[in-house]
Scaffold this motif. Structure first.
Motif, mmCIF file in Angstrom:
data_model
loop_
_atom_site.group_PDB
_atom_site.id
_atom_site.type_symbol
_atom_site.label_atom_id
_atom_site.label_comp_id
_atom_site.label_asym_id
_atom_site.label_seq_id
_atom_site.Cartn_x
_atom_site.Cartn_y
_atom_site.Cartn_z
ATOM 1 N N ASP A 146 2.981 2.782 12.138
ATOM 2 C CA ASP A 146 2.348 2.785 10.819
ATOM 3 C C ASP A 146 2.160 4.244 10.439
ATOM 4 O O ASP A 146 1.519 5.004 11.168
ATOM 5 N N MET A 147 2.739 4.672 9.300
ATOM 6 C CA MET A 147 2.642 6.090 8.967
ATOM 7 C C MET A 147 2.660 6.302 7.454
ATOM 8 O O MET A 147 2.891 5.364 6.680
ATOM 9 N N ILE A 148 2.419 7.532 7.085
ATOM 10 C CA ILE A 148 2.449 7.947 5.696
ATOM 11 C C ILE A 148 3.209 9.263 5.627
ATOM 12 O O ILE A 148 3.250 10.020 6.610
ATOM 13 N N ASP A 149 3.865 9.548 4.498
ATOM 14 C CA ASP A 149 4.489 10.857 4.326
ATOM 15 C C ASP A 149 3.400 11.927 4.383
ATOM 16 O O ASP A 149 2.307 11.752 3.831
ATOM 17 N N PHE A 150 3.698 13.039 5.039
ATOM 18 C CA PHE A 150 2.696 14.095 5.127
ATOM 19 C C PHE A 150 3.362 15.454 5.018
ATOM 20 O O PHE A 150 4.583 15.581 5.096
ATOM 21 N N GLY A 151 2.544 16.472 4.827
ATOM 22 C CA GLY A 151 3.043 17.832 4.710
ATOM 23 C C GLY A 151 2.927 18.572 6.028
ATOM 24 O O GLY A 151 2.141 18.205 6.908
ATOM 25 N N LEU B 200 21.660 21.279 3.613
ATOM 26 C CA LEU B 200 21.331 19.868 3.557
ATOM 27 C C LEU B 200 22.120 19.108 4.616
ATOM 28 O O LEU B 200 23.279 19.430 4.895
ATOM 29 N N ALA B 201 21.463 18.119 5.228
ATOM 30 C CA ALA B 201 22.036 17.265 6.279
ATOM 31 C C ALA B 201 22.128 17.961 7.624
ATOM 32 O O ALA B 201 22.608 17.365 8.590
ATOM 33 N N SER B 202 21.698 19.230 7.722
ATOM 34 C CA SER B 202 21.662 19.890 9.024
ATOM 35 C C SER B 202 20.414 19.446 9.790
ATOM 36 O O SER B 202 19.436 18.972 9.211
ATOM 37 N N ILE B 203 20.454 19.576 11.104
ATOM 38 C CA ILE B 203 19.315 19.221 11.946
ATOM 39 C C ILE B 203 18.547 20.495 12.283
ATOM 40 O O ILE B 203 19.140 21.489 12.695
ATOM 41 N N ARG B 204 17.242 20.448 12.094
ATOM 42 C CA ARG B 204 16.393 21.612 12.298
ATOM 43 C C ARG B 204 15.104 21.214 13.026
ATOM 44 O O ARG B 204 14.716 20.042 13.042
ATOM 45 N N ILE B 205 14.444 22.216 13.592
ATOM 46 C CA ILE B 205 13.119 22.045 14.186
ATOM 47 C C ILE B 205 12.117 22.829 13.344
ATOM 48 O O ILE B 205 12.365 23.992 13.012
ATOM 49 N N ALA B 206 11.007 22.206 13.012
ATOM 50 C CA ALA B 206 9.938 22.885 12.280
ATOM 51 C C ALA B 206 8.645 22.731 13.062
ATOM 52 O O ALA B 206 8.382 21.682 13.653
ATOM 53 N N ARG B 207 7.853 23.782 13.062
ATOM 54 C CA ARG B 207 6.554 23.751 13.731
ATOM 55 C C ARG B 207 5.478 24.124 12.712
ATOM 56 O O ARG B 207 5.656 25.065 11.927
ATOM 57 N N GLY B 208 4.385 23.403 12.711
ATOM 58 C CA GLY B 208 3.324 23.707 11.775
ATOM 59 C C GLY B 208 2.142 22.773 11.935
ATOM 60 O O GLY B 208 2.071 21.964 12.869
ATOM 61 N N THR B 209 1.214 22.885 10.992
ATOM 62 C CA THR B 209 -0.004 22.090 10.993
ATOM 63 C C THR B 209 0.104 20.972 9.972
ATOM 64 O O THR B 209 0.538 21.196 8.831
ATOM 65 N N ILE B 210 -0.282 19.770 10.346
ATOM 66 C CA ILE B 210 -0.225 18.620 9.448
ATOM 67 C C ILE B 210 -1.252 18.778 8.336
ATOM 68 O O ILE B 210 -2.430 19.070 8.589
ATOM 69 N N VAL B 211 -0.798 18.597 7.095
ATOM 70 C CA VAL B 211 -1.676 18.599 5.923
ATOM 71 C C VAL B 211 -1.367 17.359 5.088
ATOM 72 O O VAL B 211 -0.277 16.779 5.178
ATOM 73 N N SER B 212 -2.329 16.942 4.283
ATOM 74 C CA SER B 212 -2.116 15.812 3.377
ATOM 75 C C SER B 212 -1.318 16.256 2.170
ATOM 76 O O SER B 212 -1.479 17.378 1.681
ATOM 77 N N LEU B 213 -0.481 15.371 1.687
ATOM 78 C CA LEU B 213 0.225 15.622 0.439
ATOM 79 C C LEU B 213 -0.666 15.261 -0.746
ATOM 80 O O LEU B 213 -1.597 14.466 -0.619
ATOM 81 N N SER B 214 -0.371 15.858 -1.878
ATOM 82 C CA SER B 214 -1.090 15.568 -3.113
ATOM 83 C C SER B 214 -0.156 14.789 -4.042
ATOM 84 O O SER B 214 1.028 15.122 -4.136
ATOM 85 N N PRO B 215 -0.621 13.741 -4.728
ATOM 86 C CA PRO B 215 -1.986 13.218 -4.688
ATOM 87 C C PRO B 215 -2.283 12.501 -3.382
ATOM 88 O O PRO B 215 -1.413 11.833 -2.819
ATOM 89 N N ARG B 216 -3.528 12.646 -2.924
ATOM 90 C CA ARG B 216 -3.937 12.031 -1.677
ATOM 91 C C ARG B 216 -4.183 10.543 -1.878
ATOM 92 O O ARG B 216 -4.382 10.063 -2.996
ATOM 93 N N THR B 217 -4.154 9.805 -0.770
ATOM 94 C CA THR B 217 -4.432 8.376 -0.791
ATOM 95 C C THR B 217 -5.507 8.077 0.250
ATOM 96 O O THR B 217 -5.663 8.834 1.217
ATOM 97 N N GLY C 73 0.810 -1.206 0.000
ATOM 98 C CA GLY C 73 0.000 0.000 0.000
ATOM 99 C C GLY C 73 0.847 1.261 0.000
ATOM 100 O O GLY C 73 2.029 1.246 -0.340
ATOM 101 N N SER C 74 0.229 2.367 0.386
ATOM 102 C CA SER C 74 0.930 3.648 0.388
ATOM 103 C C SER C 74 1.540 3.972 1.744
ATOM 104 O O SER C 74 2.256 4.962 1.877
ATOM 105 N N ARG C 75 1.285 3.137 2.746
ATOM 106 C CA ARG C 75 1.749 3.429 4.099
ATOM 107 C C ARG C 75 3.036 2.666 4.398
ATOM 108 O O ARG C 75 3.316 1.612 3.831
ATOM 109 N N HIS C 76 3.814 3.226 5.318
ATOM 110 C CA HIS C 76 5.076 2.628 5.730
ATOM 111 C C HIS C 76 4.876 1.919 7.075
ATOM 112 O O HIS C 76 4.047 2.346 7.898
ATOM 113 N N LEU C 77 5.653 0.869 7.305
ATOM 114 C CA LEU C 77 5.537 0.110 8.548
ATOM 115 C C LEU C 77 6.926 -0.087 9.138
ATOM 116 O O LEU C 77 7.837 -0.562 8.451
#
Length: 263
Positions: free
Chosen positions: A140-145, A101-118, A4-8
């Motif tokens: 169990d997860m999926i890539d998200f925005g 690239l390869a630096s460690i960062r913190i990001a804060r935000g709201t979870i959104v679905s990526l397109s195309p959706r599944t 499927g589209s989800r990772h385990l």
């Protein structure tokens, strides 16, 4: 994709360490390795019997270890940060402009679905912990925005199970199986987990949740072997879809940490 589209992602006790099996949806085979030391598990060593101790004293072969691995959740009952991943001296905040690239960062935000959706991607992550022997955890997860203040098109991706800090629920794992991809469950050998009737702590992240993500900066072009988001986008500007230009993820030796912001 091989399933499927989800990772385990699965971790289970093995002698005095954790055996880890990671299966992303676009990969045909899982990757695996061992975690020898981490804050989120403890090794409890039992007393050796007197016969075993005599054999060792006189030079005989040591018997098998009777150590037990016990998991320790990185969250408490209220979802607080038990090990202080988001306290003390922290990496810079991701600004979407000057993030090497390869630096460690913190990001804060709201979870959104990526397109195309599944189908079913409103729930982006389920994290299960069975802490007592035989100990294991499953993510169990999926890539998200992540919609951030800078509105930079940002994807959250993992190639190994992240640590998740959120207020947990308690349930029986048998009731969760229908949410998992059957083929992925077979490839990750869930039958080896002794899951039947197990009580688990479960953390869930959904579209609309506000989170903080601590991870490694990637570009979509540079991370295709680890996680491929080429051709995907997010609803970051008005009603349109903008291609992903930045990825926050993990790498070998650096596990991602996701914290749900309460309130």
């Amino acid at each position: 994709m091989s399933h499927g589209s989800r990772h385990l992602f699965v971790q289970r006790a093995s002698a005095e360490r954790l055996f880890e099996r990671d299966l992303r949806a676009e990969h045909e085979e899982s990757e695996h390795g061992y975690v020898a030391e981490a804050q989120y598990f403890e090794v409890e060593r039992g007393m050796r019997g007197w016969v075993q101790r005599l054999r060792e004293w006189f030079g005989g072969a040591q018997g098998e270890s009777n150590a037990r691995v016990k998991l320790v959740t990185p969250f408490d009952a209220q979802g607080a940060d038990r090990f202080g991943y988001f306290s003390g001296e922290l990496p810079p905040k991701l600004d979407g402009v000057d993030d090497p690239l390869a630096s460690i960062r913190i990001a804060r935000g709201t979870i959104v679905s990526l397109s195309p959706r599944t189908p079913g991607d409103d729930v982006v992550l389920r994290d299960y912990w069975a802490c007592d022997a035989p100990a294991w955890r499953l993510t169990d997860m999926i890539d998200f925005g992540l919609q951030t203040a800078s509105r930079t098109p940002l994807a959250i991706c993992c190639a190994q199970c992240p640590l998740v800090l959120a207020e947990p629920e308690t349930g029986v794992f048998d009731e969760e199986l229908s949410a998992l991809d059957p083929q992925a469950a077979t490839l990750c050998d869930l039958e080896s987990l002794a899951w039947r009737g197990r009580s688990v702590s479960k953390c869930t992240l959904r579209v609309g949740d506000v989170i903080e993500a601590l991870g490694v900066v990637w570009s979509p072009e540079r991370c295709r072997a680890r996680f491929d988001v080429i051709g995907r986008g997010g609803p970051f500007r008005s009603a349109g879809v903008e291609p992903i230009s930045l990825v926050l993820g993990d790498e070998r030796g650096t596990r991602m940490v996701l914290r749900k912001v309460r309130g």
